[in-house]
Write an enzyme that holds these catalytic residues in place. Structure first.
Site, mmCIF file in Angstrom:
data_model
loop_
_atom_site.group_PDB
_atom_site.id
_atom_site.type_symbol
_atom_site.label_atom_id
_atom_site.label_comp_id
_atom_site.label_asym_id
_atom_site.label_seq_id
_atom_site.Cartn_x
_atom_site.Cartn_y
_atom_site.Cartn_z
ATOM 1 N N TYR A 87 0.853 -1.188 0.000
ATOM 2 C CA TYR A 87 0.000 0.000 0.000
ATOM 3 C C TYR A 87 0.888 1.237 0.000
ATOM 4 O O TYR A 87 1.703 1.426 0.908
ATOM 5 C CB TYR A 87 -0.942 0.034 1.212
ATOM 6 C CG TYR A 87 -1.858 1.231 1.122
ATOM 7 C CD1 TYR A 87 -2.948 1.197 0.266
ATOM 8 C CD2 TYR A 87 -1.589 2.403 1.818
ATOM 9 C CE1 TYR A 87 -3.768 2.305 0.118
ATOM 10 C CE2 TYR A 87 -2.411 3.512 1.687
ATOM 11 C CZ TYR A 87 -3.498 3.454 0.831
ATOM 12 O OH TYR A 87 -4.302 4.552 0.672
ATOM 13 N N ASN A 115 -2.939 6.417 6.680
ATOM 14 C CA ASN A 115 -3.593 7.181 7.748
ATOM 15 C C ASN A 115 -4.239 6.230 8.749
ATOM 16 O O ASN A 115 -4.100 5.009 8.661
ATOM 17 C CB ASN A 115 -4.608 8.163 7.159
ATOM 18 C CG ASN A 115 -5.701 7.465 6.361
ATOM 19 O OD1 ASN A 115 -5.983 6.273 6.556
ATOM 20 N ND2 ASN A 115 -6.323 8.197 5.456
ATOM 21 N N SER A 141 2.945 9.584 11.009
ATOM 22 C CA SER A 141 4.373 9.630 11.284
ATOM 23 C C SER A 141 4.676 10.381 12.584
ATOM 24 O O SER A 141 3.927 11.257 13.000
ATOM 25 C CB SER A 141 5.090 10.303 10.120
ATOM 26 O OG SER A 141 6.486 10.138 10.244
ATOM 27 N N GLN A 184 9.060 15.962 9.737
ATOM 28 C CA GLN A 184 7.999 15.003 10.057
ATOM 29 C C GLN A 184 6.648 15.690 10.214
ATOM 30 O O GLN A 184 5.609 15.133 9.872
ATOM 31 C CB GLN A 184 8.344 14.247 11.343
ATOM 32 C CG GLN A 184 9.470 13.261 11.173
ATOM 33 C CD GLN A 184 9.220 12.275 10.042
ATOM 34 O OE1 GLN A 184 8.334 11.445 10.114
ATOM 35 N NE2 GLN A 184 9.996 12.373 8.976
ATOM 36 N N HIS A 194 4.363 15.868 7.170
ATOM 37 C CA HIS A 194 3.726 14.652 6.649
ATOM 38 C C HIS A 194 2.202 14.763 6.699
ATOM 39 O O HIS A 194 1.503 14.378 5.768
ATOM 40 C CB HIS A 194 4.166 13.425 7.451
ATOM 41 C CG HIS A 194 5.302 12.690 6.831
ATOM 42 N ND1 HIS A 194 5.230 12.097 5.597
ATOM 43 C CD2 HIS A 194 6.559 12.444 7.281
ATOM 44 C CE1 HIS A 194 6.386 11.516 5.311
ATOM 45 N NE2 HIS A 194 7.204 11.722 6.316
ATOM 46 N N GLU A 246 8.762 6.237 16.639
ATOM 47 C CA GLU A 246 9.014 5.658 15.316
ATOM 48 C C GLU A 246 10.424 6.036 14.853
ATOM 49 O O GLU A 246 11.226 5.184 14.470
ATOM 50 C CB GLU A 246 7.976 6.182 14.322
ATOM 51 C CG GLU A 246 8.202 5.701 12.898
ATOM 52 C CD GLU A 246 7.322 6.437 11.897
ATOM 53 O OE1 GLU A 246 7.153 5.911 10.785
ATOM 54 O OE2 GLU A 246 6.817 7.540 12.214
ATOM 55 N N HIS A 247 10.720 7.342 14.865
ATOM 56 C CA HIS A 247 12.044 7.854 14.523
ATOM 57 C C HIS A 247 12.648 8.512 15.764
ATOM 58 O O HIS A 247 11.970 9.267 16.453
ATOM 59 C CB HIS A 247 11.970 8.914 13.420
ATOM 60 C CG HIS A 247 11.274 8.466 12.180
ATOM 61 N ND1 HIS A 247 9.944 8.756 11.924
ATOM 62 C CD2 HIS A 247 11.720 7.753 11.116
ATOM 63 C CE1 HIS A 247 9.609 8.238 10.750
ATOM 64 N NE2 HIS A 247 10.651 7.632 10.243
ATOM 65 N N ASP A 249 14.543 8.253 5.339
ATOM 66 C CA ASP A 249 13.309 8.282 4.552
ATOM 67 C C ASP A 249 13.556 7.974 3.090
ATOM 68 O O ASP A 249 12.677 7.454 2.406
ATOM 69 C CB ASP A 249 12.644 9.662 4.664
ATOM 70 C CG ASP A 249 11.656 9.745 5.813
ATOM 71 O OD1 ASP A 249 11.414 8.712 6.455
ATOM 72 O OD2 ASP A 249 11.131 10.841 6.065
ATOM 73 N N GLU A 283 1.979 -36.064 29.923
ATOM 74 C CA GLU A 283 0.936 -35.137 29.489
ATOM 75 C C GLU A 283 -0.372 -35.849 29.161
ATOM 76 O O GLU A 283 -1.367 -35.201 28.806
ATOM 77 C CB GLU A 283 1.405 -34.349 28.248
ATOM 78 C CG GLU A 283 2.481 -33.332 28.579
ATOM 79 C CD GLU A 283 2.772 -32.350 27.453
ATOM 80 O OE1 GLU A 283 3.358 -31.293 27.733
ATOM 81 O OE2 GLU A 283 2.400 -32.651 26.296
ATOM 82 N N HIS A 315 0.587 -39.841 21.070
ATOM 83 C CA HIS A 315 1.927 -39.297 20.859
ATOM 84 C C HIS A 315 2.983 -40.328 21.263
ATOM 85 O O HIS A 315 3.963 -40.541 20.552
ATOM 86 C CB HIS A 315 2.134 -38.024 21.694
ATOM 87 C CG HIS A 315 1.529 -36.788 21.106
ATOM 88 N ND1 HIS A 315 0.186 -36.638 20.949
ATOM 89 C CD2 HIS A 315 2.118 -35.630 20.648
ATOM 90 C CE1 HIS A 315 -0.064 -35.440 20.418
ATOM 91 N NE2 HIS A 315 1.105 -34.814 20.227
#
Length: 428
Positions: free
Chosen positions: A124, A209, A233, A255, A258, A322-323, A356, A410, A415
């Site tokens: 996207y 968004n 961002s 930023q 943005h 984030e940054h 970026d 168990e 098994h």
């Protein structure tokens, strides 16, 4: 920007809140569009493209002719810049390849792990006020390196039904399989369910968004994986007296432009830096073409003064940016101490813009505090690990009794029997 001095740790939660809507505010809208796309396919896609993007398309598929025309329209200087960025991103992500991991855990028991590409992925790419052709590079290049067979790119059209020339040029450069003119919630829904023209994929990548972020989270309920929750961002800068206030202001604004829902934060141990950065912001913001957007983001943002670096580091790890930019004479304190961040930029000459676009690291990163648990996109994001094992006769004779004992404890008799039958044959 709001200036806050020495907040108590008990106040950090409120101070560091992101300016985002809650999931409940938008989940109903996302759910309704998902249901419509699931039932009506391209018919619903066309309807929502008309509503949200203001254009009715005869076809939402980008043709080879459109790609050829768009690529020719990109100037040579930008083409060269994109190629340089491509080379750096490819070099950094190719270096992340790992060899098969193989070990004999015990005599006769061979175990190994191999990577396999995710066959079908969806990318996207946001359009709108800033078509992010750089994100095409960040996602399609590692997908190609990983060996993904089908790379489907969705991006919203303009009101004339066009896609930004730079996005189409970057997509063809990276070998994208199919490009589709669709954005927003309906794009994520199309990739989730598949329509007449949009292939269903196994994993969806890309920022967006808040509506796109919630749509991606909803996609996971239908068995489609996502890279991470990646919404508006955000950037946090730590700066002390050694920082250049003009540089800090430029990073904050990079930023802020943005989107109006972006957030930037300055954490500092210097009151002088706060004054200098405020003045620099005022000078620089007035020169920006996107100053209206930047001003709205700045209104949601903060400058936080703390008395020492230890408190600053604790606050930054709590925010989980984030940054994260480090402009400090004691940068090692923050480099060694940061545990929650998407990507880190060190020193006065390392702008976040480098990551970026062209330094080589990936810019698709976790936001909204998700860097406490998520990594940014990397080569492994486009593959999965498969484990293998092969046991020899002697290996089963040695390990079999261990398996029998554990299975019996168990209460899983079948098994145990799967081992016992083999052991009995081997002992004859």
């Amino acid at each position: 920007m709001n200036i806050i001095e020495n907040p108590k740790p008990s106040e950090w939660g409120n101070i560091l809140q992101r300016p985002t809507q809650t999931v409940n505010d938008i989940e109903n809208t996302v759910t309704q569009i998902f249901d419509d796309v699931k039932r009506h396919g391209d018919e619903a896609i066309t309807k929502y493209t008309s509503i949200f993007d203001g254009v009715t398309l005869e076809s939402n598929l980008v043709t080879d002719k459109e790609i050829e025309t768009a690529s020719a329209a990109v100037n040579d200087t930008l083409k060269a810049a994109i190629q340089t960025a491509y080379n750096n991103i490819e070099r950094f992500h190719a270096a992340q390849k790992t060899q098969k991991v193989e070990v004999e855990t015990t005599n006769g028991v061979q175990c190994w792990q191999e990577k396999r590409p995710i066959e079908k992925i969806g990318l996207y790419i946001p359009g709108g006020t800033a078509p992010l052709f750089s994100t095409v590079l960040m996602l399609a290049i590692p997908a190609k390196i990983a060996g993904c067979k089908e790379i489907v790119l969705c991006t919203p059209p303009s009101k004339t039904g066009a896609i930004a020339n730079e996005i189409l040029f970057a997509a063809q450069l990276c070998g994208v399989s199919k490009i589709i003119k669709v954005g927003g919630i309906q794009a994520i829904a199309g990739l989730t369910f598949g329509t007449e023209t949009i292939p269903q994929v196994y994993k969806i990548f890309g920022p967006g968004n808040q509506f796109v972020t919630v749509a991606k989270q909803l996609a996971t309920k239908y068995g489609v994986a996502i890279d991470m929750p990646a919404g508006p961002s955000e950037l946090l800068v730590f700066a002390d007296d050694s920082a250049n206030a003009n540089y800090v202001a430029s990073d904050l604004l990079s930023q802020a432009e943005h989107g109006a829902d972006s957030q930037v934060i300055l954490v500092t141990t210097s009151k002088a830096i706060i004054d200098q950065v405020l003045k620099a912001l005022e000078r620089q913001i007035s020169l920006l073409p996107r100053q209206d957007i930047a001003k709205k983001a700045i209104a949601n943002s903060k400058m936080i003064y703390v008395e020492n670096e230890a408190v600053a580091l604790d606050l930054i790890n709590e925010y989980a940016p984030e940054h994260f930019i480090i402009c400090s004479k004691n940068e090692a304190v923050f480099v060694d101490g940061i545990v929650n961040a998407g990507s880190v930029f060190i020193g006065n000459y390392t702008p976040e813009s480098a990551g970026d676009y062209a330094s080589g690291t990936n810019h698709t990163l976790p936001t909204n505090g998700f860097s406490k648990a998520y990594s940014g996109v990397n080569l492994d994001s486009f593959s999965k690990s498969i484990t293998f094992q092969k046991i020899s006769e002697q290996g089963l004779l040695d390990l079999g009794p261990v398996i029998e004992s554990m299975a019996e404890a168990e209460g899983l008799q079948a098994h145990k029997n799967a081992v016992t039958l083999r052991l009995n044959d081997l002992k004859k």
